[in-house]
Design a protein around this motif. Structure first.
Motif, PDB file in Angstrom:
ATOM      1  N   GLN A   1      30.551  43.307  26.433  1.00 52.69           N
ATOM      2  CA  GLN A   1      31.171  43.160  27.748  1.00 52.69           C
ATOM      3  C   GLN A   1      32.687  42.984  27.651  1.00 52.69           C
ATOM      4  OE1 GLN A   1      28.311  41.228  26.863  1.00 52.69           O
ATOM      5  NE2 GLN A   1      27.152  42.948  27.765  1.00 52.69           N
ATOM      6  N   GLU A   2      33.203  42.832  26.430  1.00 52.74           N
ATOM      7  CA  GLU A   2      34.615  42.492  26.257  1.00 52.74           C
ATOM      8  C   GLU A   2      35.496  43.652  25.848  1.00 52.74           C
ATOM      9  OE1 GLU A   2      35.084  38.195  24.600  1.00 52.74           O
ATOM     10  OE2 GLU A   2      33.261  38.997  23.668  1.00 52.74           O
ATOM     11  N   GLY A   3      34.951  44.862  25.799  1.00 54.70           N
ATOM     12  CA  GLY A   3      35.767  45.980  25.367  1.00 54.70           C
ATOM     13  C   GLY A   3      35.033  47.295  25.425  1.00 54.70           C
ATOM     14  N   PRO A   4      35.648  48.349  24.901  1.00 55.14           N
ATOM     15  CA  PRO A   4      35.082  49.702  25.024  1.00 55.14           C
ATOM     16  C   PRO A   4      33.932  50.014  24.079  1.00 55.14           C
ATOM     17  CG  PRO A   4      37.159  49.780  23.832  1.00 55.14           C
ATOM     18  CD  PRO A   4      37.002  48.368  24.320  1.00 55.14           C
ATOM     19  N   ALA A   5      33.776  49.285  22.989  1.00 52.20           N
ATOM     20  CA  ALA A   5      32.692  49.568  22.048  1.00 52.20           C
ATOM     21  C   ALA A   5      31.361  49.175  22.657  1.00 52.20           C
ATOM     22  CB  ALA A   5      32.923  48.837  20.733  1.00 52.20           C
ATOM     23  N   SER A   6      30.364  50.024  22.492  1.00 51.85           N
ATOM     24  CA  SER A   6      29.038  49.755  23.040  1.00 51.85           C
ATOM     25  C   SER A   6      28.303  48.716  22.199  1.00 51.85           C
ATOM     26  CB  SER A   6      28.218  51.039  23.081  1.00 51.85           C
ATOM     27  OG  SER A   6      27.932  51.493  21.757  1.00 51.85           O
ATOM     28  N   ALA A   7      27.221  48.202  22.759  1.00 53.27           N
ATOM     29  CA  ALA A   7      26.399  47.248  22.022  1.00 53.27           C
ATOM     30  C   ALA A   7      25.862  47.876  20.746  1.00 53.27           C
ATOM     31  CB  ALA A   7      25.252  46.754  22.903  1.00 53.27           C
ATOM     32  N   GLU A   8      25.527  49.171  20.810  1.00 52.79           N
ATOM     33  CA  GLU A   8      25.006  49.863  19.624  1.00 52.79           C
ATOM     34  C   GLU A   8      26.084  49.995  18.548  1.00 52.79           C
ATOM     35  OE1 GLU A   8      24.686  50.881  22.753  1.00 52.79           O
ATOM     36  OE2 GLU A   8      22.522  50.543  23.030  1.00 52.79           O
ATOM     37  N   GLU A   9      27.301  50.322  18.964  1.00 56.91           N
ATOM     38  CA  GLU A   9      28.399  50.441  17.999  1.00 56.91           C
ATOM     39  C   GLU A   9      28.697  49.094  17.347  1.00 56.91           C
ATOM     40  OE1 GLU A   9      31.298  53.998  19.524  1.00 56.91           O
ATOM     41  OE2 GLU A   9      31.204  52.188  20.771  1.00 56.91           O
ATOM     42  N   LEU A  10      28.704  48.037  18.142  1.00 59.37           N
ATOM     43  CA  LEU A  10      28.976  46.714  17.586  1.00 59.37           C
ATOM     44  C   LEU A  10      27.871  46.278  16.632  1.00 59.37           C
ATOM     45  CD1 LEU A  10      30.339  44.837  20.728  1.00 59.37           C
ATOM     46  CD2 LEU A  10      31.654  45.837  18.846  1.00 59.37           C
ATOM     47  N   ALA A  11      26.631  46.596  16.979  1.00 55.93           N
ATOM     48  CA  ALA A  11      25.507  46.243  16.093  1.00 55.93           C
ATOM     49  C   ALA A  11      25.612  46.992  14.771  1.00 55.93           C
ATOM     50  CB  ALA A  11      24.181  46.552  16.783  1.00 55.93           C
ATOM     51  N   GLU A  12      25.994  48.263  14.843  1.00 54.29           N
ATOM     52  CA  GLU A  12      26.179  49.047  13.618  1.00 54.29           C
ATOM     53  C   GLU A  12      27.313  48.478  12.773  1.00 54.29           C
ATOM     54  OE1 GLU A  12      27.141  53.671  12.244  1.00 54.29           O
ATOM     55  OE2 GLU A  12      27.169  53.110  14.363  1.00 54.29           O
TER      56      GLU A  12
END
Length: 302
Positions: free
Chosen positions: A37-48
């Protein structure tokens, strides 16, 4: 003897004297400190990114933007003042330009680019804080003669020689040329960022002068690399120009020589958390110059 403040705990001792002191350290620091919720990266990208220590941002730059950046790089390398500057690193064998540091200070285009929300907000999101530029450079790997870099963790060097206490930094590499599996692309070990590998040997004075061309101190032992590869495997960053690789400061990575006709160029920027401002070096007698490790901790603004 180092310059480090005695009140700051060295959580990652390195540049040790003997193999018996070279014990791996498992990091308990978060790789991703913000949320989707804090930026452009998706939850999937952050998890990766949290799992592997890196993720790829496809199509960050358009073809037009890539072309403009390549024109900027050519102008920089053709400038006699820049070529003769200490911030420019020359290939030892070919006398071709390998890297130009302080890219965001030498180029208004790069300065504007890294402040755009698609980049700056992602860096803030990953690190969960305001950020500043620890280091920036443009890299060139020419065809036929481009030399790679041996396996290493950037954090090991930044900790030992720059005084970066914690793993709260992330690097971004934007490919300005196509990254093929065969033209010296970056290789990484997914998941190895959770392990800090101490290195042997004291840091020579002015080590940066040689290490920026060919790193010899601050690299793991072959048995360490072999075991990390056995546990984690090896992946390679490939993709068309305009793609970006984001990777954790402790990612174990390296690149091979480029003997193909296809050169490889990229913009490389290290974002460090303002909460992780440099102290004195943990395993060096003196600080490296500011173009390698900035001590201007002013938050980067859009």
């Amino acid at each position: 003897m180092t310059l480090v403040d005695v009140h700051i705990q060295d959580r990652y001792p390195t540049r040790v004297e003997s193999g018996s002191d070279r014990k791996w350290i498992t990091s308990d620091e978060p790789t991703v400190r913000g949320s989707a919720q804090e930026g452009p990266a998706s939850a999937e990208e952050l998890a990766e990114h949290a799992r592997n220590g890196f993720h790829i941002q496809r199509d960050l730059l358009s073809d037009q933007e890539v072309g403009a950046c390549m024109d900027e790089l050519k102008a920089m390398t053709d400038d006699p003042a820049i070529r003769s500057d200490e911030r420019t690193i020359i290939e030892p064998a070919s006398e071709e330009v390998r890297s130009v540091f302080d890219a965001h200070l030498l180029s208004d285009r790069i300065a504007r680019l890294i402040r755009e929300p698609r980049i700056l907000d992602r860096a803030r999101q990953i690190l969960g804080s305001e950020v500043y530029v620890h280091q920036s450079r443009v890299n060139f790997m020419p065809g036929f003669r481009g030399t790679g870099f041996y396996w290493h963790s950037d954090f090991e060097t930044w900790h030992a020689e720059d005084g970066m206490a914690d793993m709260a930094a992330v690097s971004m590499s934007i490919g300005l040329t196509d990254n093929h599996p065969f033209n010296g692309g970056l290789m990484l070990m997914p998941g190895a960022h959770r392990t800090f590998v101490p290195c042997l040997g004291r840091t020579p004075d002015d080590n940066y002068r040689s290490s920026l061309k060919a790193q010899k101190v601050g690299v793991p032992q072959e048995e360490d690399i072999a075991e990390l590869a056995r546990r984690h495997g090896i992946e390679q960053f490939t993709g068309p120009s305009g793609s970006a690789l984001w990777f954790d400061c402790n990612s174990m990575h390296g690149s091979g020589n480029n003997i193909t006709p296809y050169p490889r160029s990229n913009i490389f920027v290290v974002f460090n958390s303002v909460e992780n401002a440099l102290v004195e070096p943990f395993a060096a007698r003196e600080r490296r110059p500011g173009f390698v490790a900035s001590r201007d901790f002013t938050p980067l603004r859009a």
